[in-house]
Scaffold this motif. Structure first.
Motif, PDB file in Angstrom:
ATOM      1  N   THR A   1       0.812  -1.215   0.000  1.00 42.78           N
ATOM      2  CA  THR A   1       0.000   0.000   0.000  1.00 42.78           C
ATOM      3  C   THR A   1       0.850   1.271   0.000  1.00 42.78           C
ATOM      4  OG1 THR A   1      -0.132   0.058   2.422  1.00 42.78           O
ATOM      5  CG2 THR A   1      -1.833  -1.197   1.242  1.00 42.78           C
ATOM      6  N   ALA A   2       2.162   1.118  -0.066  1.00 47.81           N
ATOM      7  CA  ALA A   2       3.090   2.267  -0.108  1.00 47.81           C
ATOM      8  C   ALA A   2       2.922   3.181   1.098  1.00 47.81           C
ATOM      9  CB  ALA A   2       2.909   3.054  -1.407  1.00 47.81           C
ATOM     10  N   CYS A   3       2.659   2.608   2.273  1.00 45.93           N
ATOM     11  CA  CYS A   3       2.450   3.421   3.470  1.00 45.93           C
ATOM     12  C   CYS A   3       3.756   3.939   4.051  1.00 45.93           C
ATOM     13  CB  CYS A   3       1.677   2.623   4.525  1.00 45.93           C
ATOM     14  SG  CYS A   3       2.600   1.238   5.221  1.00 45.93           S
ATOM     15  N   GLY A   4       4.880   3.260   3.750  1.00 39.75           N
ATOM     16  CA  GLY A   4       6.175   3.703   4.230  1.00 39.75           C
ATOM     17  C   GLY A   4       6.539   3.227   5.622  1.00 39.75           C
ATOM     18  N   THR A   5       5.698   2.421   6.242  1.00 37.15           N
ATOM     19  CA  THR A   5       5.987   1.950   7.599  1.00 37.15           C
ATOM     20  C   THR A   5       7.263   1.121   7.650  1.00 37.15           C
ATOM     21  OG1 THR A   5       3.613   1.905   8.122  1.00 37.15           O
ATOM     22  CG2 THR A   5       5.065   0.656   9.566  1.00 37.15           C
ATOM     23  N   CYS A   6       7.525   0.352   6.607  1.00 40.48           N
ATOM     24  CA  CYS A   6       8.737  -0.482   6.592  1.00 40.48           C
ATOM     25  C   CYS A   6       9.987   0.391   6.589  1.00 40.48           C
ATOM     26  CB  CYS A   6       8.731  -1.434   5.401  1.00 40.48           C
ATOM     27  SG  CYS A   6       8.609  -0.641   3.783  1.00 40.48           S
ATOM     28  N   TYR A   7       9.932   1.545   5.899  1.00 39.43           N
ATOM     29  CA  TYR A   7      11.071   2.456   5.889  1.00 39.43           C
ATOM     30  C   TYR A   7      11.340   3.011   7.290  1.00 39.43           C
ATOM     31  CZ  TYR A   7      10.103   2.758   0.819  1.00 39.43           C
ATOM     32  OH  TYR A   7       9.875   2.497  -0.502  1.00 39.43           O
TER      33      TYR A   7
ATOM     34  N   MET B   1       3.952 -13.284  -7.685  1.00 39.93           N
ATOM     35  CA  MET B   1       5.391 -13.019  -7.605  1.00 39.93           C
ATOM     36  C   MET B   1       5.646 -11.522  -7.605  1.00 39.93           C
ATOM     37  SD  MET B   1       8.474 -14.390  -7.422  1.00 39.93           S
ATOM     38  CE  MET B   1       8.938 -15.877  -8.328  1.00 39.93           C
ATOM     39  N   LYS B   2       4.904 -10.786  -8.427  1.00 37.36           N
ATOM     40  CA  LYS B   2       5.082  -9.325  -8.435  1.00 37.36           C
ATOM     41  C   LYS B   2       4.714  -8.737  -7.084  1.00 37.36           C
ATOM     42  CE  LYS B   2       5.955  -5.411 -10.563  1.00 37.36           C
ATOM     43  NZ  LYS B   2       5.655  -4.414  -9.536  1.00 37.36           N
ATOM     44  N   ALA B   3       3.704  -9.300  -6.429  1.00 38.21           N
ATOM     45  CA  ALA B   3       3.330  -8.826  -5.100  1.00 38.21           C
ATOM     46  C   ALA B   3       4.466  -9.026  -4.108  1.00 38.21           C
ATOM     47  CB  ALA B   3       2.064  -9.532  -4.622  1.00 38.21           C
ATOM     48  N   VAL B   4       5.172 -10.167  -4.236  1.00 40.03           N
ATOM     49  CA  VAL B   4       6.339 -10.416  -3.376  1.00 40.03           C
ATOM     50  C   VAL B   4       7.392  -9.339  -3.618  1.00 40.03           C
ATOM     51  CG1 VAL B   4       8.268 -11.974  -2.924  1.00 40.03           C
ATOM     52  CG2 VAL B   4       5.964 -12.901  -3.194  1.00 40.03           C
ATOM     53  N   PHE B   5       7.696  -9.065  -4.870  1.00 43.57           N
ATOM     54  CA  PHE B   5       8.703  -8.055  -5.195  1.00 43.57           C
ATOM     55  C   PHE B   5       8.308  -6.686  -4.635  1.00 43.57           C
ATOM     56  CE2 PHE B   5       9.908 -10.477  -9.349  1.00 43.57           C
ATOM     57  CZ  PHE B   5      10.545 -11.450  -8.593  1.00 43.57           C
ATOM     58  N   ASP B   6       7.033  -6.328  -4.807  1.00 46.43           N
ATOM     59  CA  ASP B   6       6.581  -5.009  -4.376  1.00 46.43           C
ATOM     60  C   ASP B   6       6.675  -4.827  -2.860  1.00 46.43           C
ATOM     61  OD1 ASP B   6       6.032  -4.428  -6.998  1.00 46.43           O
ATOM     62  OD2 ASP B   6       3.861  -4.673  -6.823  1.00 46.43           O
ATOM     63  N   ARG B   7       6.618  -5.926  -2.121  1.00 46.14           N
ATOM     64  CA  ARG B   7       6.711  -5.853  -0.660  1.00 46.14           C
ATOM     65  C   ARG B   7       8.161  -5.730  -0.181  1.00 46.14           C
ATOM     66  NH1 ARG B   7       2.247  -8.266   1.832  1.00 46.14           N
ATOM     67  NH2 ARG B   7       3.288  -7.937   3.830  1.00 46.14           N
ATOM     68  N   MET B   8       9.115  -5.684  -1.093  1.00 46.91           N
ATOM     69  CA  MET B   8      10.526  -5.683  -0.702  1.00 46.91           C
ATOM     70  C   MET B   8      11.200  -4.335  -0.918  1.00 46.91           C
ATOM     71  SD  MET B   8      11.506  -9.507  -2.077  1.00 46.91           S
ATOM     72  CE  MET B   8      13.038  -9.665  -1.191  1.00 46.91           C
ATOM     73  N   ALA B   9      10.423  -3.265  -0.924  1.00 46.68           N
ATOM     74  CA  ALA B   9      11.007  -1.937  -1.114  1.00 46.68           C
ATOM     75  C   ALA B   9      12.034  -1.614  -0.024  1.00 46.68           C
ATOM     76  CB  ALA B   9       9.908  -0.882  -1.142  1.00 46.68           C
TER      77      ALA B   9
ATOM     78  N   LYS C   1      20.180   8.632   4.124  1.00 43.77           N
ATOM     79  CA  LYS C   1      20.741   9.716   4.939  1.00 43.77           C
ATOM     80  C   LYS C   1      19.949  11.006   4.755  1.00 43.77           C
ATOM     81  CE  LYS C   1      25.243  11.748   6.079  1.00 43.77           C
ATOM     82  NZ  LYS C   1      26.687  11.751   5.696  1.00 43.77           N
ATOM     83  N   ASN C   2      19.570  11.273   3.508  1.00 43.41           N
ATOM     84  CA  ASN C   2      18.816  12.492   3.211  1.00 43.41           C
ATOM     85  C   ASN C   2      17.394  12.448   3.756  1.00 43.41           C
ATOM     86  OD1 ASN C   2      21.025  13.511   1.864  1.00 43.41           O
ATOM     87  ND2 ASN C   2      20.263  13.008  -0.178  1.00 43.41           N
ATOM     88  N   ASN C   3      16.909  11.238   4.044  1.00 43.30           N
ATOM     89  CA  ASN C   3      15.538  11.060   4.555  1.00 43.30           C
ATOM     90  C   ASN C   3      15.560  10.402   5.931  1.00 43.30           C
ATOM     91  OD1 ASN C   3      13.540  11.675   2.112  1.00 43.30           O
ATOM     92  ND2 ASN C   3      15.343  10.633   1.278  1.00 43.30           N
ATOM     93  N   LYS C   4      16.549  10.755   6.717  1.00 42.72           N
ATOM     94  CA  LYS C   4      16.771  10.110   8.006  1.00 42.72           C
ATOM     95  C   LYS C   4      15.536  10.117   8.896  1.00 42.72           C
ATOM     96  CE  LYS C   4      19.740  10.415  12.112  1.00 42.72           C
ATOM     97  NZ  LYS C   4      20.872  11.143  12.735  1.00 42.72           N
ATOM     98  N   ASP C   5      14.814  11.220   8.910  1.00 40.65           N
ATOM     99  CA  ASP C   5      13.645  11.313   9.789  1.00 40.65           C
ATOM    100  C   ASP C   5      12.541  10.356   9.367  1.00 40.65           C
ATOM    101  OD1 ASP C   5      14.942  13.230  11.243  1.00 40.65           O
ATOM    102  OD2 ASP C   5      14.007  14.921  10.205  1.00 40.65           O
ATOM    103  N   LYS C   6      12.323  10.222   8.046  1.00 41.15           N
ATOM    104  CA  LYS C   6      11.266   9.343   7.538  1.00 41.15           C
ATOM    105  C   LYS C   6      11.716   7.887   7.481  1.00 41.15           C
ATOM    106  CE  LYS C   6      10.637  11.423   3.634  1.00 41.15           C
ATOM    107  NZ  LYS C   6      10.070  11.710   2.287  1.00 41.15           N
ATOM    108  N   PHE C   7      13.016   7.667   7.267  1.00 36.32           N
ATOM    109  CA  PHE C   7      13.553   6.318   7.080  1.00 36.32           C
ATOM    110  C   PHE C   7      14.392   5.901   8.291  1.00 36.32           C
ATOM    111  CE2 PHE C   7      13.823   7.039   2.159  1.00 36.32           C
ATOM    112  CZ  PHE C   7      12.454   7.157   2.107  1.00 36.32           C
ATOM    113  N   ALA C   8      13.855   6.070   9.500  1.00 40.46           N
ATOM    114  CA  ALA C   8      14.625   5.827  10.722  1.00 40.46           C
ATOM    115  C   ALA C   8      15.171   4.402  10.799  1.00 40.46           C
ATOM    116  CB  ALA C   8      13.760   6.127  11.944  1.00 40.46           C
ATOM    117  N   HIS C   9      14.319   3.429  10.492  1.00 42.53           N
ATOM    118  CA  HIS C   9      14.770   2.033  10.529  1.00 42.53           C
ATOM    119  C   HIS C   9      15.906   1.800   9.551  1.00 42.53           C
ATOM    120  CE1 HIS C   9      14.939  -2.156   9.285  1.00 42.53           C
ATOM    121  NE2 HIS C   9      14.433  -1.815   8.113  1.00 42.53           N
TER     122      HIS C   9
END
Length: 222
Positions: free
Chosen positions: A49-55, A94-102, A202-210
């Motif tokens: 869903t491109a929510c960004g929680t994984c980032y 398979m595409k769904a698997v790939f898309d979940r690996m951002a 590094k440029n998105n440290k606040d959003k990409f903390a993990h």
């Protein structure tokens, strides 16, 4: 040495793609590897869903079979991707698997692993699909040892020949994992890709903390 094979065909035991994946795994087993086969069509993989929680947190809000699959991939030294040609691409699961690996792409989580891809088609496009799957592996950080595509509609007997080639591909995969075959050009490409994503994180440290913490932990943050 463990190698996991992912088969993305809806035909189950009657799948021609499965025959190629099994041939690769058999060759790898002949070369001393422990192998595991996963039928993607037996899993429930929801669409990203491109929510960004994984980032941000290294977690996914979707509750399905993807975390267990990804853990198996991370615990493997080698990964075999298998898919039939669906309109010059892989089937939707398979595409769904790939898309979940951002997140895994940003973090280059398959660094140090090796992989290959196989594809069956009716009339054409098999090599394009192999190339696509291998590119996904490389984008994730893995070194690619080769691939096999076969168009069975043009020549039904071609599958048997492709199985023999797939078995040899499995042996090459195992040899690559053992360090007997090197890929200096791919290694350099991975180095450049890590630098790119390192800067992105590094440029998105606040959003990409993990992801920032991952790069620090891996010693890649500059």
């Amino acid at each position: 040495m463990k190698i996991i094979g992912l088969n993305a065909s809806p035909k189950g035991k009657d799948s021609n793609t499965l025959r190629l994946v099994n041939a690769v795994l058999a060759g790898a087993k002949d070369a001393g590897a422990e192998t595991e086969l996963v039928d993607i069509y037996t899993l429930r993989i929801e669409h990203c869903t491109a929510c960004g929680t994984c980032y941000a947190k290294g977690e996914c809000t979707l509750l399905d079979d993807f975390p267990d699959l990804f853990e198996s991939m991370m615990n493997a030294d080698g990964i075999v991707l298998g898919a039939p040609n669906y309109v010059d691409c892989v089937p939707a699961p398979m595409k769904a698997v790939f898309d979940r690996m951002a997140d895994a792409i940003h973090c280059q989580m398959l660094t140090g692993k090796f992989g290959c891809s196989v594809c069956t088609a009716g009339g054409s496009g098999e090599h394009e699909v192999v190339g696509y799957m291998n590119k996904v592996l490389m984008t994730l950080g893995a070194n690619v040892v080769g691939g096999i595509g076969v168009a069975i509609g043009r020549d039904p007997a071609a599958l048997g020949k492709a199985e023999k080639e797939a078995r040899e591909l499995g042996k090459r995969l195992a040899r690559s994992i053992r360090g007997e075959i090197s890929y200096p050009e791919q290694d350099e490409g991975h180095r450049q890709r890590r630098e790119y994503f390192c800067q992105l994180v590094k440029n998105n440290k606040d959003k990409f903390a993990h992801e920032y913490d991952w790069y620090v932990q891996m010693g890649w943050m500059k």
